[in-house]
Design an enzyme around this catalytic site. Structure first.
Site, short mmCIF file in Angstrom:
data_model
loop_
_atom_site.label_atom_id
_atom_site.label_comp_id
_atom_site.label_asym_id
_atom_site.label_seq_id
_atom_site.Cartn_x
_atom_site.Cartn_y
_atom_site.Cartn_z
N LYS A 160 0.85 -1.19 0.00
CA LYS A 160 0.00 0.00 0.00
C LYS A 160 0.88 1.24 0.00
CE LYS A 160 -1.61 2.73 2.97
NZ LYS A 160 -1.59 4.02 2.21
N GLU A 236 11.07 1.78 9.82
CA GLU A 236 11.98 2.92 9.68
C GLU A 236 11.13 4.15 9.86
OE1 GLU A 236 13.41 6.15 8.47
OE2 GLU A 236 13.36 5.28 6.45
N CYS A 270 13.98 11.32 5.26
CA CYS A 270 14.10 10.96 6.67
C CYS A 270 15.51 11.19 7.20
CB CYS A 270 13.69 9.51 6.88
SG CYS A 270 14.65 8.32 5.91
N GLU A 362 10.17 16.75 14.68
CA GLU A 362 10.48 16.56 13.27
C GLU A 362 9.62 17.49 12.41
OE1 GLU A 362 11.20 12.84 10.27
OE2 GLU A 362 9.38 12.80 11.48
#
Length: 458
Positions: A160, A236, A270, A362
């Site tokens: 997905k 991750e 990331c 973040e």
């Protein structure tokens, strides 16, 4: 209900994609489980390796189509997609095919009281049906980073992609069919996360393991879904990556590297550096040089969506009220149809306290905060603070310091005098809220395999 596909460069709707129903997710999982009992289940490593090479060939044959699709979904510059994303997808399939071909099973001769002994050896079996959920920032690269080792080890996959960027996943499904992958081995469903395809897939009792890249908060939700059936997970997750610049560093090289690590794909990677700690004697020179270079940057891309742009701008408003904006901080104006897109200027901040949201949380945009430090110990304490631990950079000309500081960082990967230089055989992943497990090389092959011990009495 279908969901719209929006061009981030211009902010206009370009099409739509179907959103999978729960029934369709069930059918995809059933097809994947059925394929395990079909011809795919009897394929050996050599046949699977040849299949991975055919998939890589198929991507290369349709290279420009993949570049177009990657840019349409993410808005990233064509140069980035054509030199990083699509070539890396090809490399993912080829590297795992080559690793699989050279993988050896282990065996041991065990003494027994009767003197005849026993032979113990291991075999690696597929886990079964793997749910692969990939993010919007590197749609093809991160999808293939999981699909390739999952298929290499004999699993079947239900993938997905992000609902924001399904474009290259659709092309990959076509390439899989062209490569003559048996039916049901690779399945693709579209949709969102909560109360949609993502939730139904991760909660599905027919899914044997989950590989996910995305936000830490979403990872926690998926982990709860997997816990009830003890399904293995590989995550991750997010990061608030630090850079350390020591006074003995090659300053020009450090500025160049930080410009790249902070603003590649407009910070939507990331591994990007969001906070940089600079030794005080060179802080002003570094800050002036980085801010100057940031103001001159061209050729960068937009944020992936209006919602993400607004999130980034929200952090910038808070930062402007509480600290210094050395460069950027707003929305660029182009005088053409790009003014309808989701753009944010490359931004350099300074003067914020360590507990400020723009320093601690973040942002995932083209934003970097600079702060000085006085000692090596202080630098490490600052870099290791906070909930994340994905990656870090160290800039120094002192070899002893490099080998001392890099291992002391609480991260999964540390780069010294470079950034994002990857060997696909090395372990990749984070600590703390940045992930669980490692990807890359044998680490991925091990995750997607179940080792079994066989003992034969001689």
């Amino acid at each position: 209900m279908p969901f719209p596909l929006v061009d981030p460069v211009r902010g206009i709707t370009t099409g739509e994609a179907p959103s999978a129903s729960r029934e369709l997710v069930d059918r995809a999982v059933d097809a994947a489980r059925g394929a395990l009992r079909g011809p795919w289940g009897s394929w050996g490593p050599a046949e699977r390796a040849r299949l991975l090479h055919r998939v890589a060939d198929g991507i290369e044959a349709r290279f420009e189509e993949f570049v177009d699709a990657e840019c349409a979904g993410t808005g990233k510059p064509r140069e980035l997609a054509s030199t990083v994303d699509i070539p890396r997808a090809v490399a993912n399939f080829r590297s795992y095919a080559d690793l699989l071909a050279g993988r050896a099973e282990r065996s041991w001769h065990t003494p027994t009281p009767d003197g005849r002994g026993a032979l113990n050896y291991t075999v690696h079996k597929p886990l079964g049906v793997i749910a692969v959920i990939s993010p919007w920032n590197l749609p093809l690269l991160l999808l293939t980073w999981k699909v390739a080792p999952a298929l290499a080890t004999g699993n079947t996959v239900v993938a997905k992609p992000s609902e924001l960027t399904p474009h290259t996943a659709c092309l990959l499904a076509e390439v899989m069919a062209e490569a003559e992958l048996p039916p049901g081995v690779f399945n693709l469903v579209h949709g969102g996360g909560a109360d949609s395809a993502g939730q139904w897939l991760t909660e599905h009792p027919g899914v044997d393991a989950i590989a996910f890249t995305g936000e830490s908060r979403t990872g926690s939700t998926i982990m709860r879904a997997a816990a009830g059936r003890l399904a293995p997970v590989s995550f991750e997750l997010g990061g608030k990556n630090a850079g350390l610049v020591f006074a003995d560093a090659d300053l020009e090289r450090a500025v160049d590297g930080t410009l790249r690590s902070a603003f590649t794909h407009s910070g939507q990677v990331c591994l990007c550096t969001e906070r940089v700690y600079v030794e005080r004697p060179v802080f002003d020179a570094f800050a002036d040089a980085l801010a100057s270079r940031a103001r001159e940057l061209t050729g960068y891309g937009p944020m992936v969506s209006a919602a993400h742009r607004d999130k980034v701008l929200g952090y910038l408003r808070k930062a402007a009220a509480d600290g210094q904006v050395l460069a950027g901080g707003g929305v660029p104006r182009f005088g053409d149809d790009r003014d309808g897109g989701f753009w944010v200027e490359p931004t350099v901040l300074a003067g914020l306290p360590e507990d400020h949201p723009a320093v601690r949380e973040e942002i995932f945009g083209p934003v970097v905060h600079l702060a000085p430090f006085d000692t090596e110990e202080e630098a490490l304490a600052l870099a290791n603070a906070g909930p994340y631990g994905l990656a870090a950079t160290v800039w120094t000309s002192d070899v002893s310091r490099a080998h001392r500081v890099a291992p002391a960082l609480d991260v999964g990967i540390a780069w010294v005098n470079t950034w994002n230089l990857r060997d696909l055989r090395t372990p990749f992943g984070g600590v703390k809220a940045s992930g669980i497990g490692r990807e890359g090389g044998d680490h991925s092959l091990d995750f997607f395999s179940e080792p079994m011990s066989v003992c034969v009495k001689l």
